[in-house]
Scaffold this motif. Structure first.
Motif, PDB file in Angstrom:
ATOM      1  N   LYS A 154       0.822  -1.218   0.000  1.00 22.80           N
ATOM      2  CA  LYS A 154       0.000   0.000   0.000  1.00 22.80           C
ATOM      3  C   LYS A 154       0.854   1.266   0.000  1.00 22.80           C
ATOM      4  O   LYS A 154       0.378   2.337  -0.394  1.00 22.80           O
ATOM      5  CB  LYS A 154      -0.913   0.032   1.233  1.00 22.80           C
ATOM      6  N   ALA A 155       2.082   1.159   0.474  1.00 23.12           N
ATOM      7  CA  ALA A 155       2.938   2.337   0.613  1.00 23.12           C
ATOM      8  C   ALA A 155       3.712   2.669  -0.649  1.00 23.12           C
ATOM      9  O   ALA A 155       4.542   3.587  -0.641  1.00 23.12           O
ATOM     10  CB  ALA A 155       3.917   2.133   1.768  1.00 23.12           C
ATOM     11  N   GLY A 156       3.472   1.964  -1.737  1.00 19.39           N
ATOM     12  CA  GLY A 156       4.146   2.294  -2.981  1.00 19.39           C
ATOM     13  C   GLY A 156       5.652   2.124  -2.899  1.00 19.39           C
ATOM     14  O   GLY A 156       6.155   1.168  -2.313  1.00 19.39           O
ATOM     15  N   HIS A 157       6.384   3.112  -3.443  1.00 22.40           N
ATOM     16  CA  HIS A 157       7.839   2.980  -3.565  1.00 22.40           C
ATOM     17  C   HIS A 157       8.602   4.193  -3.044  1.00 22.40           C
ATOM     18  O   HIS A 157       9.818   4.256  -3.163  1.00 22.40           O
ATOM     19  CB  HIS A 157       8.217   2.751  -5.033  1.00 22.40           C
ATOM     20  N   ALA A 158       7.913   5.162  -2.471  1.00 23.59           N
ATOM     21  CA  ALA A 158       8.578   6.395  -2.033  1.00 23.59           C
ATOM     22  C   ALA A 158       9.453   6.143  -0.809  1.00 23.59           C
ATOM     23  O   ALA A 158       9.204   5.216  -0.028  1.00 23.59           O
ATOM     24  CB  ALA A 158       7.537   7.461  -1.714  1.00 23.59           C
ATOM     25  N   PRO A 159      10.480   6.973  -0.601  1.00 22.11           N
ATOM     26  CA  PRO A 159      11.317   6.849   0.602  1.00 22.11           C
ATOM     27  C   PRO A 159      10.500   7.153   1.863  1.00 22.11           C
ATOM     28  O   PRO A 159       9.612   8.003   1.856  1.00 22.11           O
ATOM     29  CB  PRO A 159      12.402   7.920   0.396  1.00 22.11           C
ATOM     30  N   ILE A 160      10.802   6.460   2.958  1.00 25.53           N
ATOM     31  CA  ILE A 160      10.136   6.695   4.241  1.00 25.53           C
ATOM     32  C   ILE A 160      10.856   7.829   4.956  1.00 25.53           C
ATOM     33  O   ILE A 160      12.042   7.725   5.284  1.00 25.53           O
ATOM     34  CB  ILE A 160      10.142   5.419   5.103  1.00 25.53           C
ATOM     35  N   GLN A 161      10.131   8.912   5.189  1.00 22.03           N
ATOM     36  CA  GLN A 161      10.732  10.102   5.785  1.00 22.03           C
ATOM     37  C   GLN A 161      11.006   9.946   7.276  1.00 22.03           C
ATOM     38  O   GLN A 161      11.999  10.445   7.795  1.00 22.03           O
ATOM     39  CB  GLN A 161       9.815  11.309   5.565  1.00 22.03           C
ATOM     40  N   ASP A 162      10.092   9.268   7.972  1.00 28.28           N
ATOM     41  CA  ASP A 162      10.255   9.109   9.421  1.00 28.28           C
ATOM     42  C   ASP A 162       9.250   8.084   9.923  1.00 28.28           C
ATOM     43  O   ASP A 162       8.313   7.702   9.212  1.00 28.28           O
ATOM     44  CB  ASP A 162      10.053  10.447  10.140  1.00 28.28           C
ATOM     45  N   VAL A 163       9.446   7.656  11.158  1.00 25.93           N
ATOM     46  CA  VAL A 163       8.522   6.768  11.856  1.00 25.93           C
ATOM     47  C   VAL A 163       7.884   7.564  12.987  1.00 25.93           C
ATOM     48  O   VAL A 163       8.583   8.127  13.834  1.00 25.93           O
ATOM     49  CB  VAL A 163       9.236   5.518  12.402  1.00 25.93           C
ATOM     50  N   LEU A 164       6.562   7.632  13.000  1.00 24.94           N
ATOM     51  CA  LEU A 164       5.824   8.460  13.939  1.00 24.94           C
ATOM     52  C   LEU A 164       5.241   7.622  15.067  1.00 24.94           C
ATOM     53  O   LEU A 164       4.854   6.467  14.858  1.00 24.94           O
ATOM     54  CB  LEU A 164       4.669   9.165  13.226  1.00 24.94           C
ATOM     55  N   GLN A 165       5.145   8.206  16.258  1.00 25.20           N
ATOM     56  CA  GLN A 165       4.396   7.550  17.312  1.00 25.20           C
ATOM     57  C   GLN A 165       2.911   7.727  17.033  1.00 25.20           C
ATOM     58  O   GLN A 165       2.505   8.537  16.192  1.00 25.20           O
ATOM     59  CB  GLN A 165       4.762   8.111  18.678  1.00 25.20           C
ATOM     60  N   TYR A 166       2.087   6.976  17.725  1.00 22.91           N
ATOM     61  CA  TYR A 166       0.642   6.999  17.520  1.00 22.91           C
ATOM     62  C   TYR A 166       0.098   8.416  17.708  1.00 22.91           C
ATOM     63  O   TYR A 166       0.309   9.053  18.736  1.00 22.91           O
ATOM     64  CB  TYR A 166      -0.014   6.054  18.526  1.00 22.91           C
ATOM     65  N   GLY A 167      -0.575   8.930  16.689  1.00 17.73           N
ATOM     66  CA  GLY A 167      -1.181  10.252  16.766  1.00 17.73           C
ATOM     67  C   GLY A 167      -0.227  11.413  16.545  1.00 17.73           C
ATOM     68  O   GLY A 167      -0.635  12.576  16.641  1.00 17.73           O
ATOM     69  N   GLU A 168       1.032  11.141  16.197  1.00 16.73           N
ATOM     70  CA  GLU A 168       2.012  12.215  15.991  1.00 16.73           C
ATOM     71  C   GLU A 168       1.819  12.852  14.622  1.00 16.73           C
ATOM     72  O   GLU A 168       1.579  12.177  13.624  1.00 16.73           O
ATOM     73  CB  GLU A 168       3.433  11.663  16.110  1.00 16.73           C
TER      74      GLU A 168
END
Length: 385
Positions: A253-267
Motif C-alpha cells: 500500500k505504501a508504494g515505492h517512495a522513501p520513508i521520511q520518518d517513523v511516527l508515534q501513535y497520533g504524531e
C-alpha cells in the motif's frame, strides 16, 4: 493539480468542515452525543477513555483527542468535560486553540449537571456553527492533502491487487508533494527488512525495526504468540497463510517512495512525503491514530468487506474480490477486481484510485459518509488503574 479545501488559521487545509464535540472522558460522552444530535454538521467522538490512565497511556489519549481537534477537517471544537477526569479539560482546549480555530468548553460538574451542560453546550455549539458557516472551500494544490492508508478484512486479493494499486495512488500523491501515512505495525512483522530498505536514513530504519521489535515483545510479555491473533480467522479463511504473507501484502500500500520518518501513535508529521506510524493492526484504532496525526482522507482496502467510516474524514473502501464487491456494494466505493480478471492493470486501477481521491476531496461523499458510519477507537497501551 488542484482540489477544493478549507484553509485553517494554522495554514493547514481540510476537505471537510465539521464541528467536533470532544468529550474528555467516557463520563461526558453521552452529553457530547446529545449535543451533537441537535447541531447540523456536528459530530461527537465516542471517547471511552480519559480517566484512570497513567504514563504513556494517558499521554497517548490526550495526544489523540488534541490531534482530532487540530485536524484540518475540523472547523471548530466544543470540549465537554465531567470535571474530575484524568484528561485535563482546559489544557486539552488550550492545545487545540493553539491551531487558531474557534473553541468552547463545557464542564458538567461546574455547570450543575447534565441537563444544564447539554443546554449550555447546545448554545455554544450553535454559536460555533454561526462563526464558521461563512467558510467556503477554495482551490488549493493537491500537495495540501494528507492520505491515510489502511487495510482490513484482508484476503488473498488484497496483497495481489488492491494493495499494490493503492501503492500506485500513494506514489502519485507523494510525487505531487502530499503526505501519505502507512500504519499497522503488527503487519510489518516478517517484512520489516523490506520496508526498512526505503528508509531515508539509517536512523529511520532503526526506528522501524524498533517498533516491530517492541510490538512482538509486548506480546511475549503476556506469554502470547502474536501469531495466535495474526492473521485473523477472517484472513485465514480468505487464503492468507501466515503473518509474513499478510505483511508482505500490507506494505504494498505504501508504494515505492522513501520513508521520511517513523511516527508515534497520533504524531503529526513534520514534513511531506511517506511516513510510517506505529499503530496496532486493529483497523479503527489504526485509522484513529492517523487522523490524530492530521490525515484528512483515508483509503481502506478490504478483501472480506467492511463498512468502517470515521467521524471526521472520508473513508474510501476498495476491494479486489469480485464476490465481496457484489455482496457489499452498498459499502464498497471502488471495485479493483478487474486486476484479478485481467481486464485492467495494477497501474490503471491505481490511477482510478487517485482520481477517486481527487473526487472525494472535491466533495463527493463516500458510501461510509452517506450511511453515517463514524467509527472511532483510541489505542490503549496500558491497563486502566
Amino acid at each position: 493539480m488542484e482540489i477544493l479545501g478549507y484553509r485553517r488559521p494554522d495554514g493547514k487545509v481540510g476537505i471537510r468542515n465539521h464541528i467536533l464535540i470532544i468529550p474528555t472522558s467516557v463520563c461526558a460522552s453521552t452529553v457530547a452525543a446529545n449535543i451533537a444530535r441537535q447541531i447540523p454538521d456536528a459530530v461527537a467522538l465516542p471517547n471511552q477513555h480519559g480517566c484512570c490512565q497513567i504514563g504513556p497511556d494517558h499521554l497517548q489519549t490526550l495526544r489523540t483527542l488534541v490531534g482530532f481537534g487540530k485536524n484540518p477537517n475540523v472547523a471548530a471544537v466544543l470540549v465537554v468535560g465531567l470535571g474530575c477526569e484524568g484528561i485535563p479539560i482546559q489544557e486539552t482546549a488550550a492545545e487545540i486553540a493553539a491551531s487558531g480555530k474557534p473553541i468552547e468548553v463545557v464542564i458538567i460538574q461546574e455547570i450543575g449537571g447534565t441537563l444544564k451542560a447539554e443546554a449550555e453546550g447546545l448554545r455554544k455549539a450553535s454559536e460555533l456553527v454561526r462563526q464558521v458557516s461563512h467558510q467556503q472551500p477554495a482551490k488549493v494544490d493537491i500537495s495540501e492533502l494528507s492520505l491515510a492508508i489502511e487495510c482490513g478484512g484482508s484476503d488473498f486479493t488484497s496483497g495481489l491487487a488492491s494493495n499494490p494499486a493503492v501503492g500506485i495512488a500513494a506514489d502519485l500523491l507523494v510525487a505531487a508533494g502530499g503526505n501519505v501515512m502507512l500504519s499497522e505495525t503488527t503487519e510489518f512483522i516478517g517484512a520489516e527488512h523490506v520496508l526498512a530498505r526505503r528508509a531515508k536514513t539509517p536512523e529511520v530504519a532503526e526506528k522501524l525495526f524498533k517498533i516491530v521489535h517492541d510490538c512482538e515483545e509486548r506480546a511475549k510479555y503476556l506469554n502470547i504468540d502474536i501469531r495466535d491473533g495474526q492473521p485473523t480467522p477472517g484472513n485465514i479463511a480468505g487464503g492468507i497463510t501466515s503473518i509474513e504473507e499478510k505483511s508482505l501484502g500490507c506494505i504494498y500500500k505504501a508504494g515505492h517512495a522513501p520513508i521520511q520518518d517513523v511516527l508515534q501513535y497520533g504524531e503529526i508529521p513534520k514534513g511531506k512525503g511517506l511516513y510510517v506510524m506505529d499503530t496496532p493492526g486493529q483497523d479503527i484504532e489504526s485509522i484513529t491514530g492517523m487522523l490524530a496525526g492530521g490525515a484528512t482522507i483515508v483509503i481502506f482496502t478490504t478483501g472480506r468487506g467492511t463498512p468502517t467510516g470515521s467521524p471526521i474524514a472520508p473513508v474510501i473502501k476498495i476491494t479486489a474480490n469480485p464476490r465481496t464487491f457484489e455482496l457489499m456494494e452498498d459499502n464498497i466505493d471502488l471495485d479493483a477486481s478487474p486486476i484479478i480478471s485481467g481486464e485492467e492493470t495494477i497501474e490503471q486501477v491505481g490511477n482510478r484510485i487517485f482520481e477517486e481521491i481527487i473526487s472525494v476531496s472535491n466533495g463527493r461523499r463516500t458510501k461510509a459518509e452517506s450511511l453515517g458510519y463514524k467509527e472511532f477507537g483510541i489505542y490503549k497501551i496500558a491497563p486502566t488503574y
